[in-house]
Write a protein that holds these residues in place. Structure first.
Motif, short mmCIF file in Angstrom:
data_model
loop_
_atom_site.label_atom_id
_atom_site.label_comp_id
_atom_site.label_asym_id
_atom_site.label_seq_id
_atom_site.Cartn_x
_atom_site.Cartn_y
_atom_site.Cartn_z
N GLY A 169 53.06 32.00 52.75
CA GLY A 169 51.74 32.08 52.15
C GLY A 169 50.87 30.86 52.30
O GLY A 169 49.65 30.94 52.08
N ASN A 173 46.90 31.05 52.67
CA ASN A 173 46.00 30.43 51.71
C ASN A 173 44.99 29.51 52.41
O ASN A 173 43.86 29.36 51.96
CB ASN A 173 46.78 29.62 50.68
CG ASN A 173 47.49 30.50 49.66
OD1 ASN A 173 47.35 31.71 49.67
ND2 ASN A 173 48.25 29.88 48.78
N HIS A 186 52.99 38.56 46.64
CA HIS A 186 51.92 37.90 47.40
C HIS A 186 50.55 38.06 46.74
O HIS A 186 49.82 37.06 46.62
CB HIS A 186 51.89 38.43 48.84
CG HIS A 186 50.78 37.87 49.66
ND1 HIS A 186 50.83 36.61 50.23
CD2 HIS A 186 49.57 38.38 49.99
CE1 HIS A 186 49.70 36.38 50.88
NE2 HIS A 186 48.92 37.44 50.76
N THR A 190 48.85 34.63 45.40
CA THR A 190 47.65 34.20 46.12
C THR A 190 46.46 34.09 45.17
O THR A 190 45.66 33.15 45.26
CB THR A 190 47.33 35.17 47.27
OG1 THR A 190 48.49 35.34 48.09
CG2 THR A 190 46.20 34.65 48.14
N ALA A 198 42.30 35.18 47.89
CA ALA A 198 42.92 36.39 47.34
C ALA A 198 41.93 37.54 47.23
O ALA A 198 42.32 38.71 47.36
CB ALA A 198 43.55 36.09 45.98
N ASN A 201 42.30 39.89 50.00
CA ASN A 201 43.63 40.38 50.34
C ASN A 201 43.74 41.90 50.13
O ASN A 201 43.35 42.42 49.08
CB ASN A 201 44.70 39.69 49.48
CG ASN A 201 46.11 40.06 49.91
OD1 ASN A 201 46.55 39.66 50.98
ND2 ASN A 201 46.82 40.82 49.09
#
Length: 342
Positions: A169, A173, A186, A190, A198, A201
């Motif tokens: 991750g 990020n 995740h 995140t 995020a 995502n």
């Protein structure tokens, strides 16, 4: 630590669990519960985080900037590879600035994943037999290796050495890696660590070959409160295991870390939209066509080490993929015998 190592060092907690008024087998997801048992013994109390392991998470902002239609995420390796190409950017000197997917990052780092994706079982727990030399393993090694070849093996290795561009991750990020094969954690992790990333995502099914496009693969497995044989306060440790089944603990862990333990009654209370991408995992269970209970091989960590070495030789074109698969089989069998497990 391998499953067999845990058995040697920890007590069987089954009798304690059976006597508990807090731990309820019927209220824990079946795969999670079953993963707590090895050779008839219960190696620990499921808890802390035990849920769904596999999904393709994508930064849809990056995808859209690359001209991709992010309303439908890719499902097959061929489709994911095209997204990877579109999202991979290098500077004029050939340095890797941004890429799509590291097919060996996070949950994709283990042989459980590549074998499930390609539809074979690399280790049979009942017979102790390996099938790492399977032609589909070779096919997978070649296909997944292509992602690294496109990025450039040396450029990719250099990128990973940069602080903040690590695995699990970190590079996601940082906006450098824009797809990752990760578990349900995740989305929450995140959001907590990098909310500005995020928000973009989205998650969907882990990739499979085109001839298996209808297969929805998923894995689950154990994190547990294990009680060591020489522990001074076994009862206290067990009470901690019980605590992790309660809504108080489950809510704190979910809100502070983004983790989920598969307690059915509590899962019904979880807001699937709490973290971007989480809804895929919450809704996935009934749609899974092939389940894997992960990390069941007693020499799992050894096999991963050899897998890492040999797959790099494949994507650097130093060894034929089938030869690499056969070498992995040989090394696994030799270690199995060396440990007296045959």
């Amino acid at each position: 630590m391998s499953t067999s190592s845990r058995v040697e060092l920890t007590i069987d907690v089954k009798d304690m669990v059976d006597a508990s008024t807090v731990i309820n087998k019927d209220d824990i997801l079946e795969g999670v519960w079953n993963s707590a048992f090895y050779k008839g013994g219960m190696i620990g109390i499921p808890g802390i985080e035990c849920y769904l392991w596999w999904g393709l998470n994508v930064n849809i902002e990056t995808a859209e900037k690359a001209g991709l239609d992010a309303s439908t995420l890719p499902k097959t390796w061929d489709e994911v590879l095209e997204w990877h190409k579109a999202m991979t950017i290098k500077d004029d000197a050939g340095n890797l600035l941004q890429f799509g997917l590291d097919p060996y990052d996070a949950m994709a780092n283990e042989p459980d994943f590549i074998s499930a994706s390609y539809g074979f079982k690399w280790f049979d727990e009942e017979t102790g037999k390996f099938d790492l030399a399977n032609p589909r393993m070779a096919e997978g090694l070649n296909t997944l290796g292509e992602f690294i070849r496109i990025a450039g093996p040396d450029q990719f290795a250099g990128m990973r050495q940069v602080e903040g561009h690590g695995t699990w991750g970190a590079a996601f990020n940082a906006g450098v890696q824009n797809m990752i094969i990760e578990g349900y954690w995740h989305p929450g992790e995140t959001q907590i660590q990098k909310p500005e990333v995020a928000q973009y995502n989205r998650a969907s099914w882990a990739p499979v070959p085109a001839d298996r496009k209808d297969a929805n693969i998923m894995a689950t497995g154990l994190h547990a409160v294990a009680i060591f044989k020489d522990a001074k306060n076994k009862e206290g440790a067990f009470k901690l295991g019980e605590f992790f089944q309660t809504p108080t603990a489950l809510n704190i862990i979910f809100q502070e870390v983004g983790w989920i333990h598969g307690v059915k009654s509590w899962l019904e209370t979880v807001d699937k939209n709490a973290y971007p991408g989480l809804s895929f995992y919450i809704d996935a269970g009934p749609q899974v066509t092939e389940w894997t209970i992960g990390r069941r091989c007693p020499i799992n960590d050894f096999v991963i080490t050899q897998y890492v070495e040999l797959r790099e030789q494949v994507y650097r074109n130093l060894i034929d993929p089938q030869a690499a698969a056969e070498e992995l089989q040989k090394r696994a069998e030799a270690e199995w015998e060396a440990q007296g497990l045959g």
